[in-house]
Write an enzyme that holds these catalytic residues in place. Structure first.
Site, PDB file in Angstrom:
ATOM      1  N   TYR A  15       8.245   7.162  -7.227  1.00 47.25           N
ATOM      2  CA  TYR A  15       7.336   6.419  -6.594  1.00 47.25           C
ATOM      3  C   TYR A  15       6.440   7.214  -6.202  1.00 47.25           C
ATOM      4  CZ  TYR A  15       4.286   3.604  -3.243  1.00 47.25           C
ATOM      5  OH  TYR A  15       3.658   2.892  -2.895  1.00 47.25           O
TER       6      TYR A  15
HETATM    7  O1  LIG Z   1       5.804   2.591   2.940  1.00 55.26           O
HETATM    8  C1  LIG Z   1       5.662   2.677   2.417  1.00 55.26           C
HETATM    9  O2  LIG Z   1       5.157   3.786   1.429  1.00 55.26           O
HETATM   10  C2  LIG Z   1       6.432   2.284   0.894  1.00 55.26           C
HETATM   11  O3  LIG Z   1       7.073   0.905   2.018  1.00 55.26           O
HETATM   12  C3  LIG Z   1       7.627  -0.178   1.008  1.00 55.26           C
HETATM   13  O4  LIG Z   1       9.174   0.493   1.058  1.00 55.26           O
HETATM   14  P1  LIG Z   1      10.275   0.252   1.788  1.00 55.26           P
HETATM   15  O5  LIG Z   1      10.052   0.821   3.010  1.00 55.26           O
HETATM   16  O6  LIG Z   1      11.431   0.858   0.953  1.00 55.26           O
HETATM   17  O7  LIG Z   1      10.187  -1.428   2.300  1.00 55.26           O
HETATM   18  P2  LIG Z   1      11.507  -1.978   1.525  1.00 55.26           P
HETATM   19  O8  LIG Z   1      11.677  -2.329   0.071  1.00 55.26           O
HETATM   20  O9  LIG Z   1      10.648  -4.080   2.334  1.00 55.26           O
HETATM   21  O10 LIG Z   1      12.736  -2.205   2.681  1.00 55.26           O
HETATM   22  C4  LIG Z   1      12.202  -1.957   3.769  1.00 55.26           C
HETATM   23  C5  LIG Z   1      14.644  -1.675   3.965  1.00 55.26           C
HETATM   24  O11 LIG Z   1      15.256  -2.555   4.120  1.00 55.26           O
HETATM   25  C6  LIG Z   1      15.878  -2.046   4.040  1.00 55.26           C
HETATM   26  N1  LIG Z   1      16.836  -2.674   1.949  1.00 55.26           N
HETATM   27  C7  LIG Z   1      16.217  -3.174   1.097  1.00 55.26           C
HETATM   28  C8  LIG Z   1      15.945  -4.168   0.438  1.00 55.26           C
HETATM   29  C9  LIG Z   1      17.839  -4.697   0.478  1.00 55.26           C
HETATM   30  O12 LIG Z   1      18.479  -5.480  -0.534  1.00 55.26           O
HETATM   31  N2  LIG Z   1      18.579  -4.378   1.207  1.00 55.26           N
HETATM   32  C10 LIG Z   1      17.572  -3.822   2.426  1.00 55.26           C
HETATM   33  O13 LIG Z   1      18.351  -3.519   3.124  1.00 55.26           O
HETATM   34  C11 LIG Z   1      15.613  -0.604   2.799  1.00 55.26           C
HETATM   35  O14 LIG Z   1      16.474   0.373   2.532  1.00 55.26           O
HETATM   36  C12 LIG Z   1      14.453   0.279   4.133  1.00 55.26           C
HETATM   37  O15 LIG Z   1      15.124  -0.048   5.162  1.00 55.26           O
HETATM   38  C13 LIG Z   1       7.517  -0.627   0.174  1.00 55.26           C
HETATM   39  O16 LIG Z   1       8.280  -1.368  -0.864  1.00 55.26           O
HETATM   40  C14 LIG Z   1       6.706   1.021  -1.014  1.00 55.26           C
HETATM   41  O17 LIG Z   1       5.893   0.078  -1.911  1.00 55.26           O
HETATM   42  C15 LIG Z   1       5.747   1.219  -0.260  1.00 55.26           C
HETATM   43  O18 LIG Z   1       4.612   1.093   0.331  1.00 55.26           O
END
Ligand SMILES: O=C(O)[C@H]1O[C@H](OP(=O)(O)OP(=O)(O)OC[C@H]2O[C@@H](n3ccc(=O)[nH]c3=O)[C@H](O)[C@@H]2O)[C@H](O)[C@@H](O)[C@H]1O
Length: 444
Positions: free
Chosen positions: A250
């Site tokens: 991504y």
């Molecule tokens: O800024 C971005 O550019 C991206 O932001 C977002 O990605 P992320 O920051 O990864 O958000 P998100 O999946 O909500 O996980 C949030 C937190 O929960 C933790 N996480 C996640 C899943 C889980 O089961 N457990 C957990 O602790 C995980 O480790 C993380 O620390 C958008 O989805 C992406 O499309 C893109 O726009």
């Protein structure tokens, strides 16, 4: 008296027989030649008749078929007229010097909020969305219905549909494109890598191809991502830091988008602004994001996985509230300079920008869960596990001084405030039936 019979002259009769068979062969060859000539002529005649019929469409198609075709094309042209009218109506600004914006991904989370904000201040907005099923399309339909109430029309179509994009640019002289359509999600890229290439690379290039040939060329503001910082260890993340170590496909496609933007700016004079969004959350959000499905699972009494780093530290995100992101998007649109090309040719240097749009205040995921527990008045069943190595990064933290300098971007919503608004929307949207049931509590 015995009649004397002279013996037959065999040599004569053999000669005669040979002669006769020669004559028969000659005649049959003549016959064959004559019949093949006849066949050839007949074929030629049929071919000529067919050519005539096809060329002059004669005899005319049966009257009924003709009438049906006519009625069908009449229906198509009036349906197309109605479609074009909607497209024009939605795109027409209602304020002096209003923008005319094509919003891709308009049925998406950020797209629907930005479309509404633009429309509310009097800009013309046309949406484009393919309503794919990466997450529940009924939520996208609900956003579409909400926008329709505000006279924002969403064309259902794909970024890779070149004739459709061309048609839209033929009908409307867009001043701006807010390009938010993408395949989102960091971890899903391991399951469906190709979808990232199709939407984030091929789709973006297709849009740029059409935009560079449009007259006038629009200015383009588009969604990049905080994930481009990947394994960068400098903190907080600045636009000057390394972005050549993406941790997920991504992130790699978003980084590729930034490079592709450079190319189209350089060759064709397209004005391009990339916005690196930092984990955007809020009402009408994306169900695939952690804050969203944590809420659902906590309410349903299900266990949630809370990630920690390999050395046992909490992972953290610079969670950014949707209204702050919308302000950033509009600020970027308002300060975007015009593209300089025309007829597919660059006429001078054009603007090329990249900005972080974050909250500048990272919060550990454990804290996010505690806030949700308080708002939902329900204890979460937490399962703390090491962050799987599937593209995630341990933390994000935005430095937004560039966006502040250029369009006064200043996030104003902290995580507890933003999550309260989200939970209020969530319960209103999905209804109280999603509150934990007695059985489900007993089950777990
Ligand atoms: O800024 C971005 O550019 C991206 O932001 C977002 O990605 P992320 O920051 O990864 O958000 P998100 O999946 O909500 O996980 C949030 C937190 O929960 C933790 N996480 C996640 C899943 C889980 O089961 N457990 C957990 O602790 C995980 O480790 C993380 O620390 C958008 O989805 C992406 O499309 C893109 O726009």
């Amino acid at each position: 008296m015995d009649r004397m019979v002279s013996p037959p002259d065999t040599s004569k009769s053999i000669k005669l027989e040979r002669y006769n068979s020669y004559i028969r062969r000659v005649n049959s060859t003549k016959l064959l030649n004559a019949s093949s000539k006849l066949l050839f002529r007949a074929t030629l005649l049929v071919a000529l008749i067919l050519v005539f019929l096809f060329t002059f469409n004669y005899p005319p198609l049966a009257d009924t078929t003709h009438r049906h075709l006519h009625a069908h094309s009449h229906f198509l042209s009036s349906a197309f007229g109605a479609w074009e009218k909607q497209v024009r109506h939605s795109s027409t600004p209602r304020r002096p010097n209003g923008l005319t914006v094509l919003v891709t991904g308009a049925a998406g989370f950020v797209g629907s909020h930005c479309s509404l904000a633009l429309k509310r201040r009097g800009d013309g907005v046309l949406g484009l969305d393919n309503f794919n099923s990466y997450y529940d399309p009924s939520l996208k339909r609900a956003r579409q219905a909400m926008l329709a109430k505000h006279q924002v029309f969403i064309v259902e179509g794909d970024l890779n549909d070149t004739p459709l994009l061309r048609k839209l640019f033929d009908v409307v002289a867009f001043t701006h494109v807010l390009h938010l359509a993408a395949q989102a999600g960091v971890r899903y890229a391991m399951q469906n890598p190709q979808s990232y290439i199709t939407a984030n690379i091929a789709g973006f290039v297709n849009l740029l191809e059409v935009a560079k040939s449009a007259n006038p060329q629009p200015s383009i503001v588009w969604a990049s991502s905080s994930s481009v910082y990947g394994l960068n260890t400098q903190n907080p993340f600045s636009e000057l830091h390394r972005t050549d170590q993406p941790a997920s496909l991504y992130a790699a496609t978003k980084k590729a988008g930034e490079e592709i933007a450079h190319t189209y700016n350089h060759i064709y004079g397209l004005s391009l602004t990339g916005l690196r969004f930092f984990t955007v959350y809020g009402p009408w959000g994306r169900p695939d994001m952690a804050y969203f499905f944590f809420t659902k699972d906590i309410l349903q009494g299900k266990t949630i996985d809370v990630y920690e780093t390999q050395d046992g530290k909490q992972v953290a995100r610079d969670f950014t509230y949707i209204d702050d992101i919308v302000k950033g998007c509009l600020g970027a649109l308002d300060t975007a300079e015009k593209s300089t090309g025309s007829g597919g040719k660059k006429r001078g240097p054009a603007q090329l920008r990249i900005y972080n749009l974050g909250n500048t205040s990272p919060v550990p995921v454990g804290n996010l869960v505690s806030i949700l527990e308080g708002l939902l008045n329900t204890k979460a069943k937490k399962h703390v596990i090491k962050m799987p190595s599937n593209g995630d990064v341990p933390y994000t933290h935005a430095n937004v001084s560039l966006a502040f300098r250029d369009f006064s971007y200043k996030p104003t919503t902290d995580l507890p405030t933003g999550l309260r608004k989200f939970v209020k929307w969530y319960v209103g949207y999905y209804g109280p039936q999603l509150r934990p049931k007695r059985e489900s509590r007993l089950d777990n």
